[in-house]
Design a protein around this motif. Sequence first.
Motif, PDB file in Angstrom:
ATOM      1  N   ALA A  46      12.828   7.508  -8.281  1.00  0.00           N
ATOM      2  CA  ALA A  46      12.667   5.877  -8.165  1.00  0.00           C
ATOM      3  C   ALA A  46      11.242   5.340  -8.161  1.00  0.00           C
ATOM      4  N   GLU A  47      11.120   4.108  -8.908  1.00  0.00           N
ATOM      5  CA  GLU A  47       9.762   3.532  -8.960  1.00  0.00           C
ATOM      6  C   GLU A  47       9.530   3.025  -7.452  1.00  0.00           C
ATOM      7  N   LEU A  48       7.981   2.852  -7.238  1.00  0.00           N
ATOM      8  CA  LEU A  48       7.565   2.347  -6.069  1.00  0.00           C
ATOM      9  C   LEU A  48       7.281   0.655  -6.322  1.00  0.00           C
ATOM     10  N   LEU A  49       6.929   0.296  -7.529  1.00  0.00           N
ATOM     11  CA  LEU A  49       6.391  -0.980  -7.775  1.00  0.00           C
ATOM     12  C   LEU A  49       7.417  -1.796  -8.584  1.00  0.00           C
ATOM     13  N   PRO A  50       7.509  -2.980  -8.332  1.00  0.00           N
ATOM     14  CA  PRO A  50       8.218  -3.914  -9.311  1.00  0.00           C
ATOM     15  C   PRO A  50       7.849  -3.980 -10.640  1.00  0.00           C
ATOM     16  N   SER A  51       8.731  -4.264 -11.527  1.00  0.00           N
ATOM     17  CA  SER A  51       8.424  -4.528 -12.993  1.00  0.00           C
ATOM     18  C   SER A  51       7.344  -5.883 -13.042  1.00  0.00           C
ATOM     19  N   CYS A 110      -1.124   4.750  -9.788  1.00  0.00           N
ATOM     20  CA  CYS A 110      -0.950   5.811 -10.481  1.00  0.00           C
ATOM     21  C   CYS A 110       0.078   6.874  -9.803  1.00  0.00           C
ATOM     22  N   ALA A 111       0.245   6.422  -8.403  1.00  0.00           N
ATOM     23  CA  ALA A 111       1.330   7.523  -7.859  1.00  0.00           C
ATOM     24  C   ALA A 111       2.862   6.754  -8.264  1.00  0.00           C
ATOM     25  N   ASP A 112       2.730   5.637  -8.767  1.00  0.00           N
ATOM     26  CA  ASP A 112       4.137   5.061  -9.310  1.00  0.00           C
ATOM     27  C   ASP A 112       4.280   5.770 -10.801  1.00  0.00           C
ATOM     28  N   LEU A 113       3.218   5.874 -11.331  1.00  0.00           N
ATOM     29  CA  LEU A 113       3.274   6.569 -12.760  1.00  0.00           C
ATOM     30  C   LEU A 113       3.785   7.824 -12.715  1.00  0.00           C
ATOM     31  N   SER A 114       3.263   8.389 -11.718  1.00  0.00           N
ATOM     32  CA  SER A 114       3.530   9.887 -11.376  1.00  0.00           C
ATOM     33  C   SER A 114       5.012  10.097 -11.234  1.00  0.00           C
ATOM     34  N   LEU A 115       5.665   9.355 -10.422  1.00  0.00           N
ATOM     35  CA  LEU A 115       7.001   9.334  -9.916  1.00  0.00           C
ATOM     36  C   LEU A 115       7.907   8.953 -11.167  1.00  0.00           C
ATOM     37  N   LYS A 125       0.915  -1.047   0.106  1.00  0.00           N
ATOM     38  CA  LYS A 125      -0.108   0.073   0.034  1.00  0.00           C
ATOM     39  C   LYS A 125       0.697   1.236   0.121  1.00  0.00           C
ATOM     40  N   GLY A 126       0.418   2.340   0.031  1.00  0.00           N
ATOM     41  CA  GLY A 126       1.076   3.628  -0.142  1.00  0.00           C
ATOM     42  C   GLY A 126       1.606   3.826   1.412  1.00  0.00           C
ATOM     43  N   VAL A 156      -0.337  -7.539  -4.616  1.00  0.00           N
ATOM     44  CA  VAL A 156      -1.583  -6.893  -4.574  1.00  0.00           C
ATOM     45  C   VAL A 156      -1.218  -5.247  -3.966  1.00  0.00           C
ATOM     46  N   VAL A 157      -1.604  -4.512  -4.958  1.00  0.00           N
ATOM     47  CA  VAL A 157      -1.601  -3.050  -4.835  1.00  0.00           C
ATOM     48  C   VAL A 157      -3.072  -2.474  -5.178  1.00  0.00           C
ATOM     49  N   ASN A 158      -3.025  -1.159  -5.068  1.00  0.00           N
ATOM     50  CA  ASN A 158      -4.117  -0.656  -5.398  1.00  0.00           C
ATOM     51  C   ASN A 158      -4.060   0.479  -6.512  1.00  0.00           C
ATOM     52  N   HIS A 159      -5.206   1.258  -7.047  1.00  0.00           N
ATOM     53  CA  HIS A 159      -4.983   2.185  -8.178  1.00  0.00           C
ATOM     54  C   HIS A 159      -4.337   3.386  -7.546  1.00  0.00           C
ATOM     55  N   HIS A 160      -4.513   3.688  -6.559  1.00  0.00           N
ATOM     56  CA  HIS A 160      -3.648   4.955  -6.060  1.00  0.00           C
ATOM     57  C   HIS A 160      -2.360   4.637  -6.234  1.00  0.00           C
ATOM     58  N   LEU A 161      -1.914   3.624  -5.439  1.00  0.00           N
ATOM     59  CA  LEU A 161      -0.402   3.483  -5.725  1.00  0.00           C
ATOM     60  C   LEU A 161       0.156   3.200  -6.792  1.00  0.00           C
TER      61      LEU A 161
END
Length: 670
Positions: free
Chosen positions: A226-231, A215-220, A114-115, A208-213
């Motif tokens: 640095a990316e929040l989420l793994p490839s 989209c926050a990753d896309l914004s970053l 999560k965020g 398992v993530v959520n849309h907010h996280l």
Amino acid sequence: MPFAGAASRLAESVDAAFDAEGPIARANAGYLPRAAQREMARAVAEAIDTGQPLVVEAGTGVGKTFAYLVPALLSGARVLVSTGTKTLQDQLFRRDLPRLREALGSGARVALLKGRANYVCRHHLRRNLAEGRFERREDIAVLRRIERFAAISATGDRSEAPGIAEDAPAWSLATSTRENCLGQECDDHGNCFVFRARQAAQTADLVVVNHHLFCADLSLRDEGVAELLPSANAIVFDEAHQLPQVATQFLGRGVSTRQLVDFARDLHRAGRDEALDAADWTALSAQLEQAVRELRLAAGRPGRRDAAQARANDALREAVDGVLRVLPREALARFAERGRELGRLLVRVEELAVRLREWSDGVWQRSGEGESIYWAEVHANGVALQITPLTVADTLRRHREASACAWIMTSATLSVAGSFDHFATAAGLEGARTLRCDSPFDYARQALLYVPRDCGDPASAGFAERVARAAWPLIAANGGRAFLLCTSLRMVEQQAMLMAERIAASDCGIELLVQGSASRSSLIERFRSSPRPLLVGSASFWEGVDVVGDRLSLVVIDKLPFAAPDDPILAARIDAAKRAGRDPFREMQLPAAAMALKQGAGRLIRSETDRGVLMICDERLATRPYGRKLVASLPAFRRTRDAEEALAFCETSLSATPATSDDRLPAGLS
């Protein structure tokens, strides 16, 4: 678009998993194979195999959760599953995935992410407890409970903290933000809940993530951070109808008075701790907080303001300039090297200055018009100055094409009268493969759509009273067991008052539950346990609420859920469509209303044994030409405008055998 070609090994494994004698059936007593579920699962397997985008509308009861989780677990690929809500995120991770992994004998590693605001920050918790500066007396007691929770928790996830509301104000004192996180410089970094959660996600097969996280990753990524989420090899978006709206929020830019106040307080603390002799940090902080108060006053009463309204407010322009003048950029540039927190504050103050100037220039210099929407949202205690992209489709498309992985979108509400064009355009998925898996429920037998004749024009005076007058006989005959869903908070207040009067006069034993009187989760739990409940609510109860059985057998919707045309984002998009010679009503407003209406209607029938009436008190559904398109987007209800027929259906539903736990589909399959 149908799929062709020989079945892949993954598709064959998925088919076998859903067999009548397969592993899922063996693990779930009463499981019955469903053709629509298997069709969706095969489509998901195909998308994972080919890396091609897929859009699947899965009606209520199809079992879309297992239809995407089974191929995800069997694929051997790294898969992200993104949900629209943290509630569904927790359900997937804590209920559905463990059951399914056990049934399939899967050794896939899974993780929940999560965020950062969802995890206790040991540094900020300890520091705020030590300083003892609290806005509310109860914050200290709540923080002490959070401290005890953090001492024994393996995750630090606020949703797991017993007896502490997830929305308790004290959580802001026990969590970090991207701006104030010390990262690897923090003394608690090795024991950081956020860091550990991200580490687990990096090594997991399914996250398992959520849309907010997401989209926050896309914004970053767009900012080069640095990316929040793994490839991943595939991303499954559940509740995908929410993605364009969430992306609009996170792919924009802006600054809020809350950010400015947090900065001012961090400035005071860091200056005192790291460079007490360098500047009058107390005065610098106080000047900024005063400028922020003046900004809030200049913004006026709560509401949303578009760029034209902001431009007409000279006091607002002066207040924004006033904040820019007192941002302590010079002091921080001189003394940032005195401490790590001062160094981070220098980066923060420059970012705040850039965003304030960008918003101010966009409003008063009209720079960037056409590609971005400049607007302000005013709350009772603060202001957010927002810059929102006119469309997020191009950004989503660019990231999808650059990711080289399958994007799989699923929801119960993605099509409008059989067409996916509206969603595909909004999400940058034109040309994607689409599939509709209809609900197995017999809506013509189980449910009735009732549009009363005497509610009149929703815009006319007295509409709220007419809705209550038309709905009350059904609510009384049904013994409550009803949702009254409203399209505005004002209507919630009106209907709550009108229903309270009728309940008191009739002495019928109906329990009135009103949005805002308790948390959403508490109201739903109370609704499930009360023998004669009536819940009056607005947007937050239109989706993501699952009440199976006879407890909910009447859903009343006040009017068609068209978005308010004075919303700055919608108004700008309508203007852009008109300038391009397009019809914004048919392209945007009508499809959006159809999808929202489907969500509200979807609360009614949740199992094969549910029965009930959907009452929509808006005659436009029956009298306007576009009403046919809206009706065509709903399940195949039997339809009537006759009040006696609707009453008779309620009475029949009331006398029908209630659904029991045995009637429900096995957990995770629906």
